[in-house]
Design a protein around this motif. Structure first.
Motif, short mmCIF file in Angstrom:
data_model
loop_
_atom_site.label_atom_id
_atom_site.label_comp_id
_atom_site.label_asym_id
_atom_site.label_seq_id
_atom_site.Cartn_x
_atom_site.Cartn_y
_atom_site.Cartn_z
N GLY A 1 0.78 -1.23 0.00
CA GLY A 1 0.00 0.00 0.00
C GLY A 1 0.81 1.28 0.00
N LYS B 1 3.25 1.81 -4.87
CA LYS B 1 4.04 1.28 -6.01
C LYS B 1 3.29 1.43 -7.33
CE LYS B 1 4.20 -2.75 -3.91
NZ LYS B 1 3.68 -2.40 -2.57
N THR B 2 2.01 1.03 -7.29
CA THR B 2 1.23 1.02 -8.53
C THR B 2 0.93 2.45 -9.01
OG1 THR B 2 0.32 -1.12 -7.97
CG2 THR B 2 -0.96 0.21 -9.51
N LEU B 3 0.56 3.32 -8.07
CA LEU B 3 0.23 4.70 -8.48
C LEU B 3 1.49 5.44 -8.95
CD1 LEU B 3 -2.38 6.27 -8.76
CD2 LEU B 3 -1.89 7.40 -6.59
N ASP C 1 1.56 14.52 0.35
CA ASP C 1 0.37 15.38 0.37
C ASP C 1 -0.51 15.10 1.59
OD1 ASP C 1 -2.08 13.48 -1.09
OD2 ASP C 1 -0.03 12.86 -1.25
N ALA D 1 2.42 10.79 -5.35
CA ALA D 1 1.95 10.21 -6.61
C ALA D 1 0.63 10.85 -7.03
CB ALA D 1 1.78 8.70 -6.47
N1 GTP Z 1 -2.93 10.76 -0.95
C1 GTP Z 1 -2.15 9.93 -1.59
N2 GTP Z 1 -2.55 8.66 -1.79
C2 GTP Z 1 -1.72 7.83 -2.45
C3 GTP Z 1 -0.45 8.23 -2.94
N3 GTP Z 1 0.14 7.18 -3.54
C4 GTP Z 1 -0.73 6.16 -3.43
N4 GTP Z 1 -1.85 6.54 -2.78
C5 GTP Z 1 -3.04 5.75 -2.45
O1 GTP Z 1 -2.63 4.70 -1.60
C6 GTP Z 1 -3.34 3.50 -1.91
C7 GTP Z 1 -2.36 2.40 -2.28
O2 GTP Z 1 -1.71 2.79 -3.49
P1 GTP Z 1 -1.15 1.73 -4.50
O3 GTP Z 1 -0.49 2.46 -5.60
O4 GTP Z 1 -2.17 0.73 -4.85
O5 GTP Z 1 -0.06 1.06 -3.55
P2 GTP Z 1 0.75 -0.28 -3.81
O6 GTP Z 1 2.04 -0.16 -3.08
O7 GTP Z 1 0.80 -0.58 -5.26
O8 GTP Z 1 -0.20 -1.33 -3.09
P3 GTP Z 1 -0.06 -2.94 -3.12
O9 GTP Z 1 0.35 -3.32 -4.51
O10 GTP Z 1 -1.43 -3.42 -2.76
O11 GTP Z 1 0.98 -3.25 -2.09
C8 GTP Z 1 -4.30 3.87 -3.05
O12 GTP Z 1 -5.54 4.21 -2.49
C9 GTP Z 1 -3.63 5.08 -3.69
O13 GTP Z 1 -4.57 5.95 -4.31
C10 GTP Z 1 -0.04 9.58 -2.69
O14 GTP Z 1 1.04 10.06 -3.05
N5 GTP Z 1 -0.93 10.37 -2.02
#
Ligand code: GTP
Ligand code: MG
Length: 237
Positions: A10, A13-15, A161, A213
């Motif tokens: 969470g 990584k994906t965003l 943010d 992101a």
């Molecule tokens: N406010 C905010 N939310 C973010 C940011 N980056 C990611 N998120 C939120 O955090 C949550 C997790 O983001 P992901 O990009 O899915 O994270 P991840 O690391 O790929 O998650 P997993 O693959 O499940 O481990 C989502 O709801 C995103 O929208 C950021 O810079 N700011």
């Protein structure tokens, strides 16, 4: 430059794969995106390679009659047998599975990245993590770097943010130098000294960009740091 996007569950990584990829394209670079997460339901980017074309967690659970954890282990073992395509692009962003510890600490991570050229990593630290966890997360980043055999990893603090100016200041300091608790005694105090030395030697050698992101803040600095790291590392390829 091939970049594994790593970080705890969470952390973003994906965003970051999506938004930093768009940023790079706006800067005029060619970008390819790979999704290695078989459990993700929807992606905020169009992948050029998607592990879900081979298998998904949901399908493994159903077909192999496994629970979520058993399916993750099976998925990671299957991942270790896949061969990633090689692309002729300026930046290849590799979005990795949510369960970093399973991916990195079984054969899948090291196997899938083995022999990759011009290969680096970004390790994402969630800005909303507890401040006390930051040194541990930086050590975790080193562990991942060592286990996956990545010459250089750039640590990035994401989601800035979401934090106030006080936390931002504290994170900025922790991203520059290790501050001891000052209250530890005995073995813990020695451990603290060693952690400080390790971080100085391997982590604080380059900057830790603070990014979002969501807003795109800090992406220019991330790009600069990646560029610097590549210049230092280029001779090793
Ligand atoms: N406010 C905010 N939310 C973010 C940011 N980056 C990611 N998120 C939120 O955090 C949550 C997790 O983001 P992901 O990009 O899915 O994270 P991840 O690391 O790929 O998650 P997993 O693959 O499940 O481990 C989502 O709801 C995103 O929208 C950021 O810079 N700011
Ligand atoms: Mg993800």
């Amino acid at each position: 430059m091939q970049i594994a996007i790593l970080g705890s569950a969470g952390s973003g990584k994906t965003l970051i794969t999506a938004r930093f990829g768009e940023f790079l394209e706006k800067e005029g670079y060619t970008v390819k995106r790979l999704n290695l997460d078989p459990g993700v339901l929807s992606l905020p980017y169009e992948p050029d390679f998607d592990v879900r074309d081979y298998f998904t967690l949901e399908e493994i659970m159903r077909k192999e009659n496994l629970g979520p954890n058993g399916a993750i282990l099976e998925a990671m073992d299957r991942l270790s047998k896949l061969k990633l395509p090689s692309y002729n692009a300026d930046y290849v962003l590799i979005d990795t599975p949510g369960q970093l510890e399973v991916f990195a600490f079984r054969d899948s991570g090291p196997a899938i990245f083995k022999g990759m050229k011009d290969f680096y990593g970004i390790f994402i630290i969630d800005a909303t993590s507890s401040l006390k966890a930051i040194p541990g997360l930086l050590l975790y980043s080193l562990t991942i770097q060592y286990t996956l055999g990545i010459e250089r990893i750039v640590n990035v603090v994401n989601k800035v943010d979401l934090i106030d100016s006080e936390k931002r200041k504290a994170l900025n300091e922790l991203a520059l130098r290790f501050r001891t608790e000052g209250e530890r005694k005995g073995m813990l105090s020695e451990l603290e000294d060693e952690i400080g030395r390790l971080l100085d030697r391997f982590v604080y050698v380059h900057r830790t960009p603070m990014v979002s992101a969501v807003t795109g803040e800090g992406f220019d600095e991330l790009l600069t740091v990646l560029y610097e790291v590549k210049c230092v590392c280029g001779d090793l390829d």
